[in-house]
Motif scaffolding. Structure first.
Motif, PDB file in Angstrom:
ATOM      1  N   ALA A 104      83.392 -60.668  46.454  1.00  0.00           N
ATOM      2  CA  ALA A 104      83.771 -59.313  46.040  1.00  0.00           C
ATOM      3  C   ALA A 104      82.566 -58.386  46.014  1.00  0.00           C
ATOM      4  N   ALA A 105      81.412 -58.902  45.622  1.00  0.00           N
ATOM      5  CA  ALA A 105      80.204 -58.071  45.551  1.00  0.00           C
ATOM      6  C   ALA A 105      79.795 -57.560  46.924  1.00  0.00           C
ATOM      7  N   LEU A 106      80.112 -58.310  47.973  1.00  0.00           N
ATOM      8  CA  LEU A 106      79.745 -57.897  49.322  1.00  0.00           C
ATOM      9  C   LEU A 106      80.435 -56.608  49.749  1.00  0.00           C
ATOM     10  N   ASP A 107      81.524 -56.287  49.113  1.00  0.00           N
ATOM     11  CA  ASP A 107      82.288 -55.097  49.483  1.00  0.00           C
ATOM     12  C   ASP A 107      81.987 -53.909  48.585  1.00  0.00           C
ATOM     13  N   THR A 108      80.915 -53.982  47.805  1.00  0.00           N
ATOM     14  CA  THR A 108      80.522 -52.878  46.934  1.00  0.00           C
ATOM     15  C   THR A 108      79.355 -52.111  47.554  1.00  0.00           C
ATOM     16  N   ASP A 109      79.055 -50.944  46.999  1.00  0.00           N
ATOM     17  CA  ASP A 109      77.893 -50.181  47.453  1.00  0.00           C
ATOM     18  C   ASP A 109      76.618 -50.845  46.935  1.00  0.00           C
ATOM     19  N   PRO A 110      75.639 -51.072  47.812  1.00  0.00           N
ATOM     20  CA  PRO A 110      74.434 -51.786  47.372  1.00  0.00           C
ATOM     21  C   PRO A 110      73.511 -50.920  46.520  1.00  0.00           C
ATOM     22  N   ILE A 111      72.827 -51.561  45.589  1.00  0.00           N
ATOM     23  CA  ILE A 111      71.714 -50.934  44.875  1.00  0.00           C
ATOM     24  C   ILE A 111      70.537 -50.864  45.850  1.00  0.00           C
ATOM     25  N   VAL A 112      69.923 -49.686  45.976  1.00  0.00           N
ATOM     26  CA  VAL A 112      68.841 -49.489  46.946  1.00  0.00           C
ATOM     27  C   VAL A 112      67.494 -49.634  46.241  1.00  0.00           C
ATOM     28  N   LEU A 113      66.724 -50.624  46.659  1.00  0.00           N
ATOM     29  CA  LEU A 113      65.380 -50.841  46.138  1.00  0.00           C
ATOM     30  C   LEU A 113      64.371 -50.088  47.004  1.00  0.00           C
ATOM     31  N   PRO A 114      63.216 -49.721  46.467  1.00  0.00           N
ATOM     32  CA  PRO A 114      62.232 -48.973  47.253  1.00  0.00           C
ATOM     33  C   PRO A 114      61.685 -49.796  48.415  1.00  0.00           C
TER      34      PRO A 114
END
Length: 440
Positions: A420-430
């Protein structure tokens, strides 16, 4: 202690050292012998053997030479297992130089696009400075490998063999960095995006020229014929790289996703992440991963091996490693006793304080399972046959927990919450986050 280092402090340190016979003994030993040989814990060494309950490999290892192509070697090593079986041969290699050529060209375009996107920022902006610090590298990640195979296909090694620069990339990369940094300066000086894109084409033409000089020209078609291990001759005729990949890649690349163990407090488990400006092909699917617990990585890797499939993974390879013995164990070297101090940073603190990051990708090809849990792992490295056990290494499970960071696993094997997490918007790291280090 006050701010300044004074003479009385030095005298105190000298007296403390001179008063300890154990320190002087270590000084005598280490000044004559490599410290790793002094610190090597014999009890750990004698407690490790290379046997495993589930062993997949019966092939020879590959050699990436003096290059940082571990991620693509590991990816191609995963794919060559099925290709060799279909070809009826024991040993087979896809061309690493072919994938390398297209990665370099695509990565140059990716870098120039990032420069165009950030052209309105100061040159010493942290993101711009990060981009310029290393415009093109050898490293990469699983998604970058899969994107190259999807777009450009594959060829056998005989169709585009290694060159001097493929295996020793220093000189070629140095020239490419010059081209790209000069190109970045030119792009940033132009007034608008249309002018920058026109200039970008000229820069990429030079990159194409440099790559062709160093690596040769990648084939558009090639004649494929071979003799299998039963001495039977086969001929497929003239193929494109896409046709060759469609025929001989036996694994569903699009089904593979990356799982990472990042225990930093700022990286919650069960969430999807990406790293800014991490990639090689513009408009390819982004490089994303789900952060999860280390035991999830352990189980998925173990289950895959028990089921007969090797596992691509990334780790901090140089920690507690013996090249001569071909092994890793979290207590392999007793540096605490050598220096009479503690090295107690945990995995999260090592990431936070720049003591650890992903540095190398390899392939798990075996696992020793005891009472349903992994005890040790067999690893196919890409450093040639003269290291380890004919190029295969042994990893104790203690090391897995501390220094393995990422595996590529089939989406269909994931627990429901991670799927399910794969279909969410990712947190963007620097862009400079250590989770992107494997590509650097």
């Amino acid at each position: 202690m006050e701010r300044t280092l004074r003479t009385e402090h030095l005298e105190l340190f000298d007296k403390d050292f001179a008063a300890r016979p154990a320190y002087r003994l270590m000084q005598n030993a280490v000044t004559q012998t490599a410290v790793a040989d002094i610190a090597l814990d014999r009890r750990v060494v004698t407690g490790i053997d290379g046997s495993v309950s589930h062993l997949l490999d019966d092939w020879k290892v590959t050699n990436q030479g003096k290059s940082g192509r571990c991620w693509m070697f590991a990816g191609l090593n995963l794919l060559r297992v099925g290709a060799a079986a279909k070809l009826g041969v024991k040993d087979f290699e896809f061309s690493q130089a072919y994938v390398q050529w297209w990665d370099k060209l695509e990565r140059a375009n990716y870098f120039l696009e990032a420069i165009i996107e950030t052209a309105d920022r100061d040159v010493d902006d942290r993101t711009v400075a990060h981009l310029l610090s290393s415009p093109i590298d050898d490293g990469g990640q699983w998604h970058m490998f899969a994107a190259l195979v999807r777009k450009y296909g594959l060829v056998p090694k005989v169709a585009m063999p290694e060159t001097d620069s493929a295996a020793a990339t220093g000189a070629m990369n140095g020239i490419l960095r010059k081209v790209l940094r000069e190109g970045a300066r030119a792009l940033r000086a132009l007034p608008d995006e249309p002018a920058r894109r026109e200039r970008k084409e000229e820069i990429l033409k030079v990159v194409h020229r440099v790559l062709s000089i160093h690596l040769g020209t990648p084939p558009r078609t090639f004649l494929w014929q071979w003799k299998d291990d039963d001495k039977v001759f086969h001929r497929d005729g003239w193929l494109t790289p896409a046709e060759f990949a469609d025929t001989y890649v036996q694994l569903p690349l699009d089904d593979y996703v990356c799982l990472v163990h990042d225990p930093r407090p700022s990286s919650p488990a069960g969430r999807l992440f990406t790293v800014q400006y991490l990639g090689n092909i513009v408009e390819a699917p982004p490089v994303v991963y789900v952060n999860t617990e280390i035991d999830v990585l352990r189980k998925l890797a173990m289950d895959s091996l028990v089921g007969g499939e090797p596992v691509w993974f990334g780790c901090d390879v140089g920690q507690q490693m013996s090249t001569e013995l071909g092994m890793w164990d979290v207590r392999l070297y007793d540096y605490e006793s050598v220096y009479d101090t503690d090295f107690g940073l945990g995995k999260a603190d090592r990431l936070l304080h720049h003591e650890s990051q992903m540095t190398h990708a390899m392939l798990f090809t075996g696992v020793d399972v005891v009472d349903g849990a992994p005890r040790r792992w067999r690893v196919e490295n890409s450093w040639g046959e003269d290291k380890g056990n004919d190029g295969f290494w042994t990893m104790n499970d203690s090391w897995f927990g501390e220094y393995v960071f990422v595996i590529a696993a089939r989406r269909s094997a994931l627990p429901a919450n991670l799927t399910a997490a794969l279909d969410t918007d990712p947190i963007v790291l620097p862009a400079w986050d250590p989770m992107g280090a494997l590509a650097r």
